[in-house]
Scaffold this motif. Structure first.
Motif, PDB file in Angstrom:
ATOM      1  N   LEU A  58       9.604   9.334  -2.242  1.00 19.30           N
ATOM      2  CA  LEU A  58       8.704   8.237  -1.907  1.00 19.30           C
ATOM      3  C   LEU A  58       7.298   8.727  -1.578  1.00 19.30           C
ATOM      4  N   ASP A  59       7.178   9.893  -0.993  1.00 20.48           N
ATOM      5  CA  ASP A  59       5.839  10.433  -0.725  1.00 20.48           C
ATOM      6  C   ASP A  59       5.100  10.705  -2.036  1.00 20.48           C
ATOM      7  N   SER A  60       5.823  11.255  -3.023  1.00 17.55           N
ATOM      8  CA  SER A  60       5.205  11.519  -4.326  1.00 17.55           C
ATOM      9  C   SER A  60       4.805  10.218  -5.009  1.00 17.55           C
ATOM     10  N   LEU A  61       5.667   9.216  -4.928  1.00 17.22           N
ATOM     11  CA  LEU A  61       5.385   7.934  -5.583  1.00 17.22           C
ATOM     12  C   LEU A  61       4.212   7.223  -4.924  1.00 17.22           C
ATOM     13  N   LYS A  62       4.136   7.255  -3.601  1.00  8.82           N
ATOM     14  CA  LYS A  62       3.017   6.616  -2.903  1.00  8.82           C
ATOM     15  C   LYS A  62       1.693   7.258  -3.312  1.00  8.82           C
ATOM     16  N   ALA A  63       1.706   8.571  -3.516  1.00 13.76           N
ATOM     17  CA  ALA A  63       0.475   9.261  -3.929  1.00 13.76           C
ATOM     18  C   ALA A  63       0.037   8.822  -5.319  1.00 13.76           C
ATOM     19  N   LEU A  64       0.998   8.470  -6.170  1.00 10.19           N
ATOM     20  CA  LEU A  64       0.672   8.080  -7.549  1.00 10.19           C
ATOM     21  C   LEU A  64       0.180   6.632  -7.667  1.00 10.19           C
ATOM     22  N   GLY A  91      14.813   2.455   2.469  1.00 10.67           N
ATOM     23  CA  GLY A  91      13.936   3.616   2.329  1.00 10.67           C
ATOM     24  C   GLY A  91      12.490   3.223   2.148  1.00 10.67           C
ATOM     25  N   LEU A  92      12.235   2.184   1.361  1.00  5.62           N
ATOM     26  CA  LEU A  92      10.871   1.729   1.138  1.00  5.62           C
ATOM     27  C   LEU A  92      10.234   1.259   2.441  1.00  5.62           C
ATOM     28  N   LEU A  93      11.000   0.557   3.248  1.00  7.37           N
ATOM     29  CA  LEU A  93      10.455   0.070   4.518  1.00  7.37           C
ATOM     30  C   LEU A  93      10.158   1.223   5.471  1.00  7.37           C
ATOM     31  N   ARG A  94      11.048   2.209   5.512  1.00  3.49           N
ATOM     32  CA  ARG A  94      10.820   3.349   6.401  1.00  3.49           C
ATOM     33  C   ARG A  94       9.605   4.167   5.968  1.00  3.49           C
ATOM     34  N   SER A  95       9.327   4.162   4.680  1.00  3.24           N
ATOM     35  CA  SER A  95       8.234   4.997   4.161  1.00  3.24           C
ATOM     36  C   SER A  95       6.863   4.336   4.274  1.00  3.24           C
ATOM     37  N   GLY A  96       6.825   3.060   4.673  1.00  2.96           N
ATOM     38  CA  GLY A  96       5.546   2.358   4.770  1.00  2.96           C
ATOM     39  C   GLY A  96       4.954   1.993   3.428  1.00  2.96           C
ATOM     40  N   VAL A  97       5.824   1.680   2.459  1.00  9.58           N
ATOM     41  CA  VAL A  97       5.333   1.422   1.109  1.00  9.58           C
ATOM     42  C   VAL A  97       4.561   0.103   1.016  1.00  9.58           C
ATOM     43  N   ILE A  98       4.806  -0.824   1.939  1.00  6.24           N
ATOM     44  CA  ILE A  98       4.106  -2.114   1.884  1.00  6.24           C
ATOM     45  C   ILE A  98       2.595  -1.910   1.987  1.00  6.24           C
ATOM     46  N   SER A  99       2.171  -1.140   2.953  1.00  7.60           N
ATOM     47  CA  SER A  99       0.738  -0.878   3.111  1.00  7.60           C
ATOM     48  C   SER A  99       0.179  -0.114   1.920  1.00  7.60           C
ATOM     49  N   ALA A 100       0.983   0.811   1.377  1.00  6.99           N
ATOM     50  CA  ALA A 100       0.524   1.598   0.233  1.00  6.99           C
ATOM     51  C   ALA A 100       0.325   0.723  -1.004  1.00  6.99           C
ATOM     52  N   LEU A 101       1.164  -0.288  -1.167  1.00 12.61           N
ATOM     53  CA  LEU A 101       1.068  -1.169  -2.327  1.00 12.61           C
ATOM     54  C   LEU A 101      -0.044  -2.208  -2.191  1.00 12.61           C
ATOM     55  N   ALA A 102      -0.493  -2.442  -0.964  1.00 12.47           N
ATOM     56  CA  ALA A 102      -1.501  -3.480  -0.729  1.00 12.47           C
ATOM     57  C   ALA A 102      -2.750  -3.259  -1.573  1.00 12.47           C
ATOM     58  N   GLY A 103      -3.078  -2.008  -1.844  1.00  7.97           N
ATOM     59  CA  GLY A 103      -4.274  -1.723  -2.629  1.00  7.97           C
ATOM     60  C   GLY A 103      -4.179  -2.123  -4.083  1.00  7.97           C
ATOM     61  N   LEU A 104      -2.980  -2.475  -4.550  1.00  7.16           N
ATOM     62  CA  LEU A 104      -2.802  -2.853  -5.957  1.00  7.16           C
ATOM     63  C   LEU A 104      -2.895  -4.360  -6.192  1.00  7.16           C
ATOM     64  N   LEU A 105      -3.175  -5.118  -5.159  1.00 10.24           N
ATOM     65  CA  LEU A 105      -3.304  -6.570  -5.346  1.00 10.24           C
ATOM     66  C   LEU A 105      -4.435  -6.918  -6.308  1.00 10.24           C
ATOM     67  N   GLU A 106      -5.415  -6.026  -6.407  1.00 12.82           N
ATOM     68  CA  GLU A 106      -6.556  -6.256  -7.296  1.00 12.82           C
ATOM     69  C   GLU A 106      -6.498  -5.368  -8.536  1.00 12.82           C
ATOM     70  N   ASP A 107      -5.349  -4.758  -8.809  1.00 11.35           N
ATOM     71  CA  ASP A 107      -5.250  -3.867  -9.963  1.00 11.35           C
ATOM     72  C   ASP A 107      -5.561  -4.633 -11.245  1.00 11.35           C
TER      73      ASP A 107
END
Length: 340
Positions: free
Chosen positions: A69-75, A103-119
């Motif tokens: 998940l750390d690798s995926l969040k970076a991508l 796992g996604l919730l523990r990793s904080g993926v929600i905040s990481a994905l927030a930047g893609l709302l304008e993708d």
């Protein structure tokens, strides 16, 4: 109105059949290394392989344990559209499994994905909203969306996004607003949802009514629904040809009628005839909600007087196969027969 279809087609130089990882010929640790490779094609092919592998919950468990998940969040912030597309797809596949959602919730993926709302890529945004929708079905996921401050931007996106993404947003909001509504109300959710009640898409009409139901379950939401004149629109949907739209609309109406202002507005808008029509229809899925809504209207003298003429309609409901309908009909008859 026709809208562009979201395509997930890969560039011609990405051949999934050449990604041996998709068939388990390499270990997951090697795959994680390739995600961090400086070679673009290596990253792309590794992501394609992951999309196949992670349909297996055991592989999801292993991937989380290995720190994928750390690798995926970076991508997620990668400049290459295909990398972002496949990364969000991997996350959406993981979200299909309970172990993945945890796992996604523990990793904080929600905040990481927030930047893609304008993708700029439609498919990236769709995958992002699929993840939000799946995670928000868990109480901690809904809380995560709220804590990330995503409710106001999600409300705004309802006015601009493609229809299939709007459906996902409405699903996310329905779960989040069950918890808390103030941010949504401040962002103008009620007038936006009111507009969606007239959308040509059955799914959007139904889900918009469901979100309004959740809003109306809160005291401040009931006030907003009355003030924004949503009740007449909900009443018009009682004659919708789609049963799910009727069910959700009568549910939202039922909650809105809890307040005196809601009941007065509904009476003025002629609520009783369409509600009675649903009660009389033995196969209607909205029957229970309609009975409860009419019970609330029976608290008004003019409502009780009108419903006394239709007491037999409720009497027949006492023989309904559903015990919930029977009980609701008994309560309605008691309200109608009450004398001050």
């Amino acid at each position: 109105m026709a809208q562009p279809r979201i395509s997930a087609c890969l560039p011609p130089d990405i051949d999934p059949t050449k990604a041996a990882l998709a068939f388990g010929r390499r270990a997951l640790p090697k795959l994680n290394e390739e995600l961090q490779s400086p070679e673009l094609l290596t990253q792309q092919r590794a992501l394609v392989a992951l999309c196949d592998l992670l349909h297996d919950p055991e592989q999801v468990y292993q991937a989380i344990a290995l720190g994928f998940l750390d690798s995926l969040k970076a991508l997620l912030v990668h400049e290459d559209q295909t990398v972002r597309q496949k990364t969000t797809e991997v996350l959406s596949v993981m979200a299909l499994h309970s172990i993945g959602r945890e796992g996604l919730l523990r990793s904080g993926v929600i905040s990481a994905l927030a930047g893609l709302l304008e993708d700029p890529a439609d498919v990236c945004r769709r995958n992002t909203h699929q993840v939000f929708d799946m995670l928000a079905r868990l109480p901690e996921g809904a809380a995560g969306v709220l804590q990330a401050g995503l409710v106001p931007p999600l409300v705004l996106k309802l006015e601009t996004e493609l229809d299939e993404i709007q459906e996902l947003i409405l699903g996310t909001l329905s779960n989040c607003l069950r918890v808390e509504v103030s941010e949504a109300l401040a962002a103008g959710a009620v007038p936006v949802l009111k507009e969606k009640l007239s959308h040509p898409s059955t799914a959007i009409r139904s889900k918009a009514a469901w979100v309004l139901l959740e809003i109306s379950s809160h005291a401040e939401g009931k006030i907003a629904v009355v003030e924004e004149e949503v009740i007449p629109v909900l009443l018009s949907l009682l004659e919708d040809t789609q049963p799910e739209v009727q069910v959700n609309s009568t549910g939202a109406l039922m909650f809105a009628l809890v307040t005196p202002q809601g009941r007065s507005t509904a009476m003025g808008a002629g609520a009783i005839p369409p509600l009675l029509a649903l009660v009389a229809e033995e196969t209607s899925k909205a029957r229970l909600n309609a009975i409860k809504a009419l019970t609330l209207l029976a608290e008004l003298p003019e409502g009780r007087q009108t419903l006394l003429e239709h007491r037999d309609t409720f009497q027949r409901c006492l023989e309904d196969p559903s015990e919930a309908v029977q009980r609701a009909a008994e309560i309605a008859i008691t309200a109608i027969d009450w004398k001050p």
